[in-house]
Design an enzyme around this catalytic site. Structure first.
Site, PDB file in Angstrom:
ATOM      1  N   ARG A 224       0.847  -1.180   0.000  1.00  0.00           N
ATOM      2  CA  ARG A 224       0.000   0.000   0.000  1.00  0.00           C
ATOM      3  C   ARG A 224       0.889   1.239   0.000  1.00  0.00           C
ATOM      4  O   ARG A 224       1.910   1.293   0.691  1.00  0.00           O
ATOM      5  CB  ARG A 224      -0.928   0.026   1.220  1.00  0.00           C
ATOM      6  CG  ARG A 224      -2.008  -1.054   1.214  1.00  0.00           C
ATOM      7  CD  ARG A 224      -3.005  -0.850   0.077  1.00  0.00           C
ATOM      8  NE  ARG A 224      -4.114  -1.810   0.126  1.00  0.00           N
ATOM      9  CZ  ARG A 224      -4.126  -2.978  -0.484  1.00  0.00           C
ATOM     10  NH1 ARG A 224      -3.073  -3.365  -1.195  1.00  0.00           N
ATOM     11  NH2 ARG A 224      -5.183  -3.763  -0.403  1.00  0.00           N
ATOM     12  N   HIS A 272      -1.535  -0.961  -9.714  1.00  0.00           N
ATOM     13  CA  HIS A 272      -2.064  -1.766  -8.602  1.00  0.00           C
ATOM     14  C   HIS A 272      -2.630  -3.097  -9.108  1.00  0.00           C
ATOM     15  O   HIS A 272      -3.815  -3.418  -8.905  1.00  0.00           O
ATOM     16  CB  HIS A 272      -3.145  -0.988  -7.842  1.00  0.00           C
ATOM     17  CG  HIS A 272      -3.342  -1.499  -6.439  1.00  0.00           C
ATOM     18  ND1 HIS A 272      -3.691  -0.686  -5.387  1.00  0.00           N
ATOM     19  CD2 HIS A 272      -3.228  -2.746  -5.905  1.00  0.00           C
ATOM     20  CE1 HIS A 272      -3.808  -1.397  -4.279  1.00  0.00           C
ATOM     21  NE2 HIS A 272      -3.522  -2.662  -4.577  1.00  0.00           N
TER      22      HIS A 272
END
Length: 309
Positions: A224, A272
Site C-alpha cells: 500500500r 495496482h
C-alpha cells in the site's frame, strides 16, 4: 431462502456469479440494486463497499472481502458484527511472487541499464552478478510475503525478512520488531514492501528510514502506498540514494497525472495489479466459507479490521 449480495466496482459480477451458483445451490446471487428482500441477505461478497452498505442486511452471517488486503475496512464504524474473511488463494500468492520476482530480477540483471543503452543505440556490457551476493529484504512476512520470500530464496538470492512480530521461515533470516528495522533496511540491496496497511505501519517508511537503505538500493512496493512517505521516496530517487523503484501502489490512486514519479526514468509504474483475485481459483474457497457459515461452523481466513489484518 438465502441471498448473497455482491459489490465491486472492479470485479465481474457475471464471472463470480457463474462460478458460485453451481457451488451454492439454494443461494440467490445478486447485486445490491437487485436485492428483493434484504432480510434474506445472509452473505456479502464485496470490495470497498460504500459507507452504510451493510445497513439493510440485518441477518448477515458472513462478509467475504474480495481480496487479500483489508485496509479499506479498517476504521469503519458500519461493519456488521459477523465474521469477515479475505481471499487466500494460491493463485494470488503465485501472481504476487511472480511480479516481485520479475522486479527483483530486473534489477539483479541490470535490465534498466540495458533499456537505456538500447534507447541510445549503445552496446553496453555489464557482467552478470551472482544472485547469492544480492541481499533482498522482504518487509512483511504474512501469507503473501512469506510465499514470495521462499520463491526469491529458490532463485538463490540472499533473502532476509522483517515482520512486526516474530516469524520463522526455513532458509530465510527473519527479524522482527521496530528496534531491528533500521539495521534490516541497511542490509537490503533490494527492498520489497509487503506489509499490510495498519495504524502501526502507516508512514512506517519515513525519510529517515529510507535513508537507512544502502546508497543505490532498489525499492519495490506491492503493498500500500500509505506505508511510504511518497515525497521522501521521490526525493531519494532524484538524489540517487535509491537508484531504481518499481511501484504498484501509491498514496493516491490513480496516481495523479502531474506527479513527478511519472517522469522519472528510474521508476517503473504499474496500476495496482501485482496480485488480484482470480475467480476461477478462488470461487471454491468463497463457497466453502459460505457453507461453513450456513452450518454455524468456524470459517477460514478470518480477519479483524480493528487490527488491520
Amino acid at each position: 431462502m438465502s441471498t448473497l449480495v455482491f459489490y465491486s466496482e472492479f470485479d465481474s459480477f457475471e464471472e463470480w456469479s457463474a462460478l458460485l451458483a453451481p457451488r451454492l445451490p439454494g443461494v440467490t446471487i445478486c447485486r445490491a440494486e437487485t436485492v428483493q428482500n434484504p432480510d434474506e441477505v445472509h452473505y456479502a461478497l464485496a470490495w470497498k463497499p460504500p459507507h452504510g452498505f451493510f445497513a439493510p442486511y440485518r441477518h448477515l452471517k458472513l462478509l467475504v472481502n474480495l481480496g487479500a488486503g483489508v485496509d479499506s475496512l479498517v476504521g469503519r464504524d458500519d461493519l456488521p458484527p459477523v465474521p469477515i474473511v479475505r481471499l487466500s488463494d494460491p493463485d494470488m500468492a503465485r501472481m504476487m511472487a511472480g511480479y516481485v520476482l520479475f522486479a527483483v530480477l530486473r534489477y539483479a540483471r541490470d535490465i534498466p541499464a540495458f533499456e537505456r543503452a538500447q534507447r541510445e543505440q549503445r552496446w553496453h556490457y555489464l557482467h552478470p552478478r551472482s544472485s547469492s551476493g544480492i541481499r533482498v529484504g522482504v518487509l512483511g512476512l504474512g501469507e503473501l510475503g512469506a510465499y514470495t520470500a521462499r520463491e526469491l530464496a529458490r532463485q538463490g538470492f540472499d533473502v532476509r525478512g522483517w515482520s512486526r512480530t516474530p516469524k520463522a521461515i526455513d532458509g530465510i533470516h527473519c527479524r522482527s520488531g521496530l528496534a531491528s528495522l533500521n539495521d534490516f533496511l541497511s542490509q537490503s540491496d533490494i527492498l520489497v514492501v509487503m506489509l499490510p496497511l495498519t495504524p502501526q505501519t502507516a508512514g512506517l517508511l519515513s525519510a529517515d528510514r529510507l535513508s537507512r537503505l544502502p546508497c543505490g538500493a532498489a525499492f519495490i512496493n506491492v503493498s500500500r502506498g500509505a506505508i511510504v512517505d511518497q515525497a521522501a521516496l521521490t526525493a531519494a530517487l532524484r538524489s540517487g540514494q535509491i537508484a531504481q523503484a518499481t511501484l504498484d501502489v501509491f498514496e493516491r490512486e490513480p496516481l495523479p497525472p502531474g506527479d513527478p514519479l511519472w517522469r522519472m526514468d528510474n521508476v517503473l509504474i504499474t496500476p495496482h495489479l501485482a496480485s488480484v483475485a482470480i475467480p476461477a481459483s478462488a470461487a471454491q474457497q468463497v463457497a466453502d466459507n459460505i457453507q461453513r457459515a450456513a452450518r454455524g461452523e468456524p470459517v477460514t481466513g478470518q480477519v479483524f479490521p480493528a487490527r488491520g489484518y
